[in-house]
Design a protein around this motif. Structure first.
Motif, PDB file in Angstrom:
ATOM      1  N   LEU A 128     -10.894  -3.450   0.648  1.00 30.53           N
ATOM      2  CA  LEU A 128     -10.432  -4.201  -0.513  1.00 30.53           C
ATOM      3  C   LEU A 128      -8.911  -4.305  -0.441  1.00 30.53           C
ATOM      4  CD1 LEU A 128     -12.570  -2.810  -3.480  1.00 30.53           C
ATOM      5  CD2 LEU A 128     -12.674  -5.102  -2.490  1.00 30.53           C
ATOM      6  N   MET A 129      -8.431  -5.536  -0.371  1.00 27.47           N
ATOM      7  CA  MET A 129      -6.991  -5.762  -0.353  1.00 27.47           C
ATOM      8  C   MET A 129      -6.429  -5.636  -1.766  1.00 27.47           C
ATOM      9  SD  MET A 129      -6.767  -6.145   2.835  1.00 27.47           S
ATOM     10  CE  MET A 129      -5.055  -6.643   3.061  1.00 27.47           C
ATOM     11  N   PRO A 130      -5.138  -5.345  -1.904  1.00 28.81           N
ATOM     12  CA  PRO A 130      -4.525  -5.222  -3.231  1.00 28.81           C
ATOM     13  C   PRO A 130      -4.811  -6.441  -4.108  1.00 28.81           C
ATOM     14  CG  PRO A 130      -3.002  -4.460  -1.561  1.00 28.81           C
ATOM     15  CD  PRO A 130      -4.168  -5.067  -0.825  1.00 28.81           C
ATOM     16  N   GLY A 131      -5.243  -6.168  -5.343  1.00 30.24           N
ATOM     17  CA  GLY A 131      -5.507  -7.236  -6.300  1.00 30.24           C
ATOM     18  C   GLY A 131      -6.887  -7.852  -6.204  1.00 30.24           C
ATOM     19  N   GLU A 132      -7.704  -7.404  -5.252  1.00 36.02           N
ATOM     20  CA  GLU A 132      -9.032  -7.994  -5.096  1.00 36.02           C
ATOM     21  C   GLU A 132     -10.124  -7.013  -5.519  1.00 36.02           C
ATOM     22  OE1 GLU A 132      -8.526 -11.589  -2.049  1.00 36.02           O
ATOM     23  OE2 GLU A 132      -9.509  -9.811  -1.214  1.00 36.02           O
ATOM     24  N   GLY A 133     -11.329  -7.561  -5.741  1.00 33.47           N
ATOM     25  CA  GLY A 133     -12.450  -6.731  -6.161  1.00 33.47           C
ATOM     26  C   GLY A 133     -13.755  -7.468  -6.017  1.00 33.47           C
ATOM     27  N   SER A 134     -14.828  -6.803  -6.402  1.00 39.25           N
ATOM     28  CA  SER A 134     -16.164  -7.388  -6.311  1.00 39.25           C
ATOM     29  C   SER A 134     -17.033  -6.835  -7.429  1.00 39.25           C
ATOM     30  CB  SER A 134     -16.801  -7.054  -4.954  1.00 39.25           C
ATOM     31  OG  SER A 134     -18.123  -7.552  -4.881  1.00 39.25           O
ATOM     32  N   HIS A 148     -17.211   7.104  -0.632  1.00 37.97           N
ATOM     33  CA  HIS A 148     -16.081   7.958  -0.279  1.00 37.97           C
ATOM     34  C   HIS A 148     -14.900   7.061   0.061  1.00 37.97           C
ATOM     35  CE1 HIS A 148     -13.844  11.380   1.281  1.00 37.97           C
ATOM     36  NE2 HIS A 148     -13.477  10.600   2.280  1.00 37.97           N
ATOM     37  N   VAL A 149     -13.797   7.268  -0.631  1.00 35.87           N
ATOM     38  CA  VAL A 149     -12.591   6.474  -0.403  1.00 35.87           C
ATOM     39  C   VAL A 149     -11.762   7.137   0.689  1.00 35.87           C
ATOM     40  CG1 VAL A 149     -10.474   5.562  -1.426  1.00 35.87           C
ATOM     41  CG2 VAL A 149     -12.591   5.616  -2.771  1.00 35.87           C
ATOM     42  N   GLY A 150     -11.507   6.401   1.764  1.00 44.37           N
ATOM     43  CA  GLY A 150     -10.735   6.934   2.877  1.00 44.37           C
ATOM     44  C   GLY A 150      -9.247   6.693   2.732  1.00 44.37           C
ATOM     45  N   SER A 151      -8.894   5.568   2.105  1.00 43.41           N
ATOM     46  CA  SER A 151      -7.476   5.259   1.892  1.00 43.41           C
ATOM     47  C   SER A 151      -7.323   4.385   0.660  1.00 43.41           C
ATOM     48  CB  SER A 151      -6.877   4.556   3.120  1.00 43.41           C
ATOM     49  OG  SER A 151      -7.486   3.292   3.304  1.00 43.41           O
ATOM     50  N   GLY A 152      -6.150   4.439   0.040  1.00 47.14           N
ATOM     51  CA  GLY A 152      -5.900   3.680  -1.175  1.00 47.14           C
ATOM     52  C   GLY A 152      -6.534   4.351  -2.380  1.00 47.14           C
ATOM     53  N   GLU A 153      -6.578   3.620  -3.491  1.00 47.50           N
ATOM     54  CA  GLU A 153      -7.222   4.124  -4.708  1.00 47.50           C
ATOM     55  C   GLU A 153      -8.134   3.054  -5.275  1.00 47.50           C
ATOM     56  OE1 GLU A 153      -5.571   6.735  -8.173  1.00 47.50           O
ATOM     57  OE2 GLU A 153      -5.335   4.637  -8.809  1.00 47.50           O
ATOM     58  N   LEU A 154      -9.400   3.373  -5.384  1.00 42.74           N
ATOM     59  CA  LEU A 154     -10.402   2.450  -5.905  1.00 42.74           C
ATOM     60  C   LEU A 154     -10.499   2.564  -7.414  1.00 42.74           C
ATOM     61  CD1 LEU A 154     -12.951   0.567  -5.402  1.00 42.74           C
ATOM     62  CD2 LEU A 154     -14.278   2.697  -5.424  1.00 42.74           C
ATOM     63  N   THR A 155     -10.599   1.424  -8.091  1.00 42.52           N
ATOM     64  CA  THR A 155     -10.963   1.412  -9.509  1.00 42.52           C
ATOM     65  C   THR A 155     -12.445   1.062  -9.576  1.00 42.52           C
ATOM     66  OG1 THR A 155      -8.753   0.747 -10.225  1.00 42.52           O
ATOM     67  CG2 THR A 155     -10.554   0.400 -11.773  1.00 42.52           C
ATOM     68  N   PRO A 178     -24.395  -2.777 -14.780  1.00 42.95           N
ATOM     69  CA  PRO A 178     -23.339  -3.563 -14.130  1.00 42.95           C
ATOM     70  C   PRO A 178     -22.241  -2.644 -13.614  1.00 42.95           C
ATOM     71  CG  PRO A 178     -23.961  -4.539 -16.234  1.00 42.95           C
ATOM     72  CD  PRO A 178     -24.636  -3.204 -16.169  1.00 42.95           C
ATOM     73  N   HIS A 179     -21.717  -2.956 -12.418  1.00 41.79           N
ATOM     74  CA  HIS A 179     -20.658  -2.134 -11.848  1.00 41.79           C
ATOM     75  C   HIS A 179     -19.771  -3.003 -10.964  1.00 41.79           C
ATOM     76  CE1 HIS A 179     -24.309  -1.861  -9.379  1.00 41.79           C
ATOM     77  NE2 HIS A 179     -23.532  -1.716  -8.317  1.00 41.79           N
ATOM     78  N   SER A 180     -18.563  -2.515 -10.733  1.00 41.49           N
ATOM     79  CA  SER A 180     -17.619  -3.298  -9.934  1.00 41.49           C
ATOM     80  C   SER A 180     -16.660  -2.374  -9.209  1.00 41.49           C
ATOM     81  CB  SER A 180     -16.836  -4.279 -10.810  1.00 41.49           C
ATOM     82  OG  SER A 180     -16.024  -3.585 -11.736  1.00 41.49           O
ATOM     83  N   TYR A 181     -16.052  -2.924  -8.171  1.00 43.44           N
ATOM     84  CA  TYR A 181     -15.102  -2.196  -7.335  1.00 43.44           C
ATOM     85  C   TYR A 181     -13.834  -3.033  -7.278  1.00 43.44           C
ATOM     86  CZ  TYR A 181     -19.907  -1.318  -5.899  1.00 43.44           C
ATOM     87  OH  TYR A 181     -21.264  -1.109  -5.910  1.00 43.44           O
ATOM     88  N   ARG A 182     -12.674  -2.397  -7.528  1.00 50.10           N
ATOM     89  CA  ARG A 182     -11.438  -3.171  -7.608  1.00 50.10           C
ATOM     90  C   ARG A 182     -10.282  -2.363  -7.017  1.00 50.10           C
ATOM     91  NH1 ARG A 182     -11.486  -3.546 -12.728  1.00 50.10           N
ATOM     92  NH2 ARG A 182      -9.559  -2.425 -13.243  1.00 50.10           N
ATOM     93  N   ASN A 183      -9.365  -3.072  -6.426  1.00 47.89           N
ATOM     94  CA  ASN A 183      -8.148  -2.444  -5.906  1.00 47.89           C
ATOM     95  C   ASN A 183      -6.979  -2.913  -6.760  1.00 47.89           C
ATOM     96  OD1 ASN A 183      -5.972  -1.468  -4.526  1.00 47.89           O
ATOM     97  ND2 ASN A 183      -6.481  -2.390  -2.561  1.00 47.89           N
ATOM     98  N   ASP A 184      -6.552  -2.056  -7.671  1.00 46.42           N
ATOM     99  CA  ASP A 184      -5.418  -2.371  -8.537  1.00 46.42           C
ATOM    100  C   ASP A 184      -4.098  -1.868  -7.960  1.00 46.42           C
ATOM    101  OD1 ASP A 184      -7.038  -3.569 -10.467  1.00 46.42           O
ATOM    102  OD2 ASP A 184      -7.414  -1.659 -11.478  1.00 46.42           O
ATOM    103  N   GLY A 185      -4.155  -1.213  -6.811  1.00 46.91           N
ATOM    104  CA  GLY A 185      -2.956  -0.642  -6.214  1.00 46.91           C
ATOM    105  C   GLY A 185      -2.232  -1.605  -5.297  1.00 46.91           C
ATOM    106  N   GLU A 186      -1.307  -1.057  -4.529  1.00 49.31           N
ATOM    107  CA  GLU A 186      -0.485  -1.865  -3.628  1.00 49.31           C
ATOM    108  C   GLU A 186      -0.822  -1.623  -2.161  1.00 49.31           C
ATOM    109  OE1 GLU A 186       3.550  -1.082  -4.666  1.00 49.31           O
ATOM    110  OE2 GLU A 186       3.411  -2.047  -6.633  1.00 49.31           O
TER     111      GLU A 186
END
Length: 201
Positions: A128-134, A148-155, A178-186
């Motif tokens: 997930l690139m910064p600012g993107e989600g699903s 399991h998150v290997g890098s960055g921070e998942l919302t 309902p559920h979603s995965y988002r990258n709010d970081g940089e």
């Protein structure tokens, strides 16, 4: 996920093969489960006409539609896309992993492997690139996801509640809401996910 399944194909030959496999396997599993077109349509929330078009290899459904059909049949997506019988150990080379969706910015999900054990069990790789989600629709009751998150921070948002999952942290939840995965970081989020779906009774 609004990307089309034809985004998976690397070229026209791959797409044609995928369309034919999906048509063949959908008919096979619908017959094995004893579902009429109307019964499968009702279980999956997919129109009867769409199912007919898929079974006749006349369309490439969205990823969301394919997931709904797989869930309704109680099989993993790879079972619908390509069915191999009688193999005890199956190695999946990197180039054989199925990219389910991707964005121009570089976000993507890849179905690394799957099996029936006894219900569908899937291993996913996510970027997930910064600012993107699903966003994901609810799966059948009894479906669990482990990630399991290997890098960055998942919302991670589950049933409207947000959870921050930083690198090195794992999470598990029942995915029938309902559920979603988002990258709010940089920085880029890289994670692995296992999805376990109960067998169809």
């Amino acid at each position: 996920m609004n990307c089309m399944v034809n985004d998976i194909g690397r070229d026209v030959t791959d797409l044609d093969q995928l369309t034919q496999s999906l048509a063949r396997n959908l008919k096979r599993w619908r017959a094995e489960r004893g579902f009429t077109l109307d019964a499968l349509a009702a279980r999956a929330g997919v129109s009867r006409g769409m199912i007919i078009q898929i079974e006749q290899a006349r369309t490439n459904p969205s990823v969301g539609t394919t997931v709904k059909l797989a869930d309704a049949l109680g099989v993993i997506i790879t079972t619908l896309l390509d069915y191999q019988d009688g193999t005890t150990v199956r190695l999946v080379a990197a180039e054989e992993a199925v990219r389910m969706w991707s964005t121009e910015a570089g976000s993507s999900t890849v179905l690394l492997a799957g099996t029936q054990a006894p219900g569908p069990l899937e291993l996913w790789g996510w970027t997930l690139m910064p600012g993107e989600g699903s966003d994901s629709d609810p799966h059948p009751v009894g479906t669990y996801e482990l990630l399991h998150v290997g890098s960055g921070e998942l919302t991670l948002t589950v049933d409207g509640r947000e959870h921050r999952v930083p690198a090195g942290v794992s999470a598990t939840f029942e995915a029938s809401v309902p559920h979603s995965y988002r990258n709010d970081g940089e920085t880029v989020v890289e994670m692995k996910m296992v999805v376990a779906v109960p067998a169809v009774r």
